[in-house]
Design a protein around this motif. Structure first.
Motif, PDB file in Angstrom:
ATOM      1  N   ARG A  47     -37.056 -39.672  48.855  1.00  0.00           N
ATOM      2  CA  ARG A  47     -37.883 -39.995  47.712  1.00  0.00           C
ATOM      3  C   ARG A  47     -37.152 -39.681  46.243  1.00  0.00           C
ATOM      4  O   ARG A  47     -37.097 -40.434  45.264  1.00  0.00           O
ATOM      5  N   VAL A  48     -36.274 -38.517  46.543  1.00  0.00           N
ATOM      6  CA  VAL A  48     -35.621 -38.084  45.415  1.00  0.00           C
ATOM      7  C   VAL A  48     -34.473 -38.944  44.764  1.00  0.00           C
ATOM      8  O   VAL A  48     -34.114 -39.249  43.601  1.00  0.00           O
ATOM      9  N   ILE A  49     -33.635 -39.740  45.925  1.00  0.00           N
ATOM     10  CA  ILE A  49     -32.494 -40.411  45.396  1.00  0.00           C
ATOM     11  C   ILE A  49     -32.701 -41.624  44.501  1.00  0.00           C
ATOM     12  O   ILE A  49     -31.944 -41.535  43.540  1.00  0.00           O
ATOM     13  N   PRO A  50     -33.836 -42.438  44.646  1.00  0.00           N
ATOM     14  CA  PRO A  50     -34.019 -43.302  43.552  1.00  0.00           C
ATOM     15  C   PRO A  50     -34.319 -42.729  42.193  1.00  0.00           C
ATOM     16  O   PRO A  50     -34.097 -43.337  41.206  1.00  0.00           O
ATOM     17  N   ILE A  51     -35.073 -41.715  42.297  1.00  0.00           N
ATOM     18  CA  ILE A  51     -35.505 -41.077  40.897  1.00  0.00           C
ATOM     19  C   ILE A  51     -34.464 -40.393  40.371  1.00  0.00           C
ATOM     20  O   ILE A  51     -34.289 -40.549  39.126  1.00  0.00           O
ATOM     21  N   ALA A  52     -33.502 -39.706  41.147  1.00  0.00           N
ATOM     22  CA  ALA A  52     -32.478 -39.063  40.548  1.00  0.00           C
ATOM     23  C   ALA A  52     -31.581 -39.652  39.997  1.00  0.00           C
ATOM     24  O   ALA A  52     -30.798 -39.499  39.194  1.00  0.00           O
ATOM     25  N   SER A  53     -31.342 -40.765  40.721  1.00  0.00           N
ATOM     26  CA  SER A  53     -30.156 -41.890  40.129  1.00  0.00           C
ATOM     27  C   SER A  53     -30.434 -42.202  38.672  1.00  0.00           C
ATOM     28  O   SER A  53     -29.634 -42.538  37.870  1.00  0.00           O
ATOM     29  N   ARG A  54     -31.794 -42.329  38.170  1.00  0.00           N
ATOM     30  CA  ARG A  54     -32.135 -42.695  36.856  1.00  0.00           C
ATOM     31  C   ARG A  54     -31.437 -41.645  35.899  1.00  0.00           C
ATOM     32  O   ARG A  54     -31.764 -41.689  34.775  1.00  0.00           O
ATOM     33  N   PHE A  55     -31.795 -40.378  36.217  1.00  0.00           N
ATOM     34  CA  PHE A  55     -30.943 -39.156  35.534  1.00  0.00           C
ATOM     35  C   PHE A  55     -29.575 -38.665  35.698  1.00  0.00           C
ATOM     36  O   PHE A  55     -29.303 -37.575  35.536  1.00  0.00           O
ATOM     37  N   ALA A  56     -28.843 -39.609  36.427  1.00  0.00           N
ATOM     38  CA  ALA A  56     -27.398 -39.439  36.504  1.00  0.00           C
ATOM     39  C   ALA A  56     -27.174 -37.969  37.364  1.00  0.00           C
ATOM     40  O   ALA A  56     -26.215 -37.427  37.059  1.00  0.00           O
ATOM     41  N   VAL A  57     -27.980 -37.873  38.298  1.00  0.00           N
ATOM     42  CA  VAL A  57     -27.849 -36.760  39.355  1.00  0.00           C
ATOM     43  C   VAL A  57     -26.682 -36.851  40.394  1.00  0.00           C
ATOM     44  O   VAL A  57     -26.606 -37.994  40.660  1.00  0.00           O
ATOM     45  N   ASN A  58     -26.094 -35.860  40.845  1.00  0.00           N
ATOM     46  CA  ASN A  58     -24.824 -36.228  41.711  1.00  0.00           C
ATOM     47  C   ASN A  58     -25.424 -36.444  42.890  1.00  0.00           C
ATOM     48  O   ASN A  58     -25.739 -35.413  43.892  1.00  0.00           O
ATOM     49  N   LEU A  59     -25.569 -37.730  43.436  1.00  0.00           N
ATOM     50  CA  LEU A  59     -26.343 -38.083  44.568  1.00  0.00           C
ATOM     51  C   LEU A  59     -25.299 -37.654  45.792  1.00  0.00           C
ATOM     52  O   LEU A  59     -25.956 -37.548  46.696  1.00  0.00           O
ATOM     53  N   PHE A  60     -24.113 -37.501  45.541  1.00  0.00           N
ATOM     54  CA  PHE A  60     -23.362 -36.920  46.787  1.00  0.00           C
ATOM     55  C   PHE A  60     -23.685 -35.566  47.143  1.00  0.00           C
ATOM     56  O   PHE A  60     -23.613 -35.197  48.369  1.00  0.00           O
ATOM     57  N   GLU A  61     -23.875 -34.754  46.133  1.00  0.00           N
ATOM     58  CA  GLU A  61     -24.477 -33.306  46.643  1.00  0.00           C
ATOM     59  C   GLU A  61     -25.507 -33.456  47.410  1.00  0.00           C
ATOM     60  O   GLU A  61     -25.755 -32.491  48.339  1.00  0.00           O
ATOM     61  N   ILE A  62     -26.610 -34.217  46.725  1.00  0.00           N
ATOM     62  CA  ILE A  62     -27.869 -34.404  47.614  1.00  0.00           C
ATOM     63  C   ILE A  62     -27.630 -34.688  49.013  1.00  0.00           C
ATOM     64  O   ILE A  62     -28.237 -34.193  50.057  1.00  0.00           O
ATOM     65  N   ARG A  63     -26.825 -35.827  49.238  1.00  0.00           N
ATOM     66  CA  ARG A  63     -26.645 -36.183  50.703  1.00  0.00           C
ATOM     67  C   ARG A  63     -25.874 -35.339  51.332  1.00  0.00           C
ATOM     68  O   ARG A  63     -26.073 -35.060  52.516  1.00  0.00           O
ATOM     69  N   ASP A  64     -24.850 -34.559  50.837  1.00  0.00           N
ATOM     70  CA  ASP A  64     -24.114 -33.693  51.653  1.00  0.00           C
ATOM     71  C   ASP A  64     -25.105 -32.498  51.730  1.00  0.00           C
ATOM     72  O   ASP A  64     -25.069 -31.839  52.976  1.00  0.00           O
ATOM     73  N   TYR A  65     -25.894 -31.983  51.015  1.00  0.00           N
ATOM     74  CA  TYR A  65     -26.921 -31.029  51.332  1.00  0.00           C
ATOM     75  C   TYR A  65     -27.601 -31.268  52.553  1.00  0.00           C
ATOM     76  O   TYR A  65     -28.023 -30.492  53.433  1.00  0.00           O
ATOM     77  N   LEU A  66     -28.312 -32.642  52.542  1.00  0.00           N
ATOM     78  CA  LEU A  66     -29.075 -33.231  53.542  1.00  0.00           C
ATOM     79  C   LEU A  66     -28.563 -33.228  54.924  1.00  0.00           C
ATOM     80  O   LEU A  66     -28.714 -32.672  55.838  1.00  0.00           O
ATOM     81  N   SER A  67     -27.189 -33.551  54.689  1.00  0.00           N
ATOM     82  CA  SER A  67     -26.478 -33.708  56.091  1.00  0.00           C
ATOM     83  C   SER A  67     -25.953 -32.352  56.665  1.00  0.00           C
ATOM     84  O   SER A  67     -26.120 -32.102  57.660  1.00  0.00           O
ATOM     85  N   GLN A  68     -25.706 -31.586  55.810  1.00  0.00           N
ATOM     86  CA  GLN A  68     -25.602 -30.047  56.393  1.00  0.00           C
ATOM     87  C   GLN A  68     -26.917 -29.538  56.829  1.00  0.00           C
ATOM     88  O   GLN A  68     -26.474 -28.808  57.888  1.00  0.00           O
ATOM     89  N   SER A  69     -27.852 -29.428  55.996  1.00  0.00           N
ATOM     90  CA  SER A  69     -28.817 -28.981  56.462  1.00  0.00           C
ATOM     91  C   SER A  69     -29.844 -29.474  57.846  1.00  0.00           C
ATOM     92  O   SER A  69     -30.140 -28.704  58.592  1.00  0.00           O
ATOM     93  N   LEU A  70     -29.664 -30.651  57.799  1.00  0.00           N
ATOM     94  CA  LEU A  70     -30.087 -31.230  59.023  1.00  0.00           C
ATOM     95  C   LEU A  70     -29.271 -31.765  60.146  1.00  0.00           C
ATOM     96  O   LEU A  70     -29.498 -32.322  61.248  1.00  0.00           O
ATOM     97  N   HIS A  71     -28.034 -31.105  59.874  1.00  0.00           N
ATOM     98  CA  HIS A  71     -26.966 -31.463  60.841  1.00  0.00           C
ATOM     99  C   HIS A  71     -26.796 -32.859  61.294  1.00  0.00           C
ATOM    100  O   HIS A  71     -26.647 -33.067  62.367  1.00  0.00           O
ATOM    101  N   ILE A  72     -26.766 -33.722  60.269  1.00  0.00           N
ATOM    102  CA  ILE A  72     -26.758 -35.109  60.459  1.00  0.00           C
ATOM    103  C   ILE A  72     -25.031 -35.517  60.800  1.00  0.00           C
ATOM    104  O   ILE A  72     -24.279 -34.987  59.910  1.00  0.00           O
TER     105      ILE A  72
END
Length: 106
Positions: A81-106
């Protein structure tokens, strides 16, 4: 902001602070899981836990808490849910993706 003082802060105090426009904090280290659930239920019923659905920072941090509690699916749902919201505020989406990948071991 009300300080979360263990043994002195009650759910009623937190609710009163929130309803007055402050940030209420409930210390939970000394509470059992059932007591925490009961307290959260009381705060939800009092509508003290309202979160702006566009507050990507709040949603992201809640997702992190779910992740630390081992509720990975809930964390993933919130982070998605955060990704489309965060993109409007120019958040680094790669950080979110990397955090998600590391945390969930994807």
């Amino acid at each position: 902001m009300q300080a979360p003082i263990a043994g002195a802060t009650t759910v009623d105090t937190v609710i009163a602070v929130c309803k007055a426009g402050g940030l209420g904090s409930l210390p939970s280290a000394q509470l059992s899981v059932d007591q925490r659930r009961e307290a959260l239920g009381a705060m939800r019923a009092a509508k003290t836990l309202a979160i702006d659905p566009d507050d990507y920072n709040a949603i992201y941090n809640i997702a992190r808490r779910y992740l630390h509690m081992g509720q990975h699916e809930t964390a993933l749902d919130l982070l998605e849910r955060v990704i489309p919201i965060a993109s409007r505020f120019a958040v680094n989406l790669f950080e979110i993706r990397d955090y998600l990948s590391q945390s969930l071991h994807i």
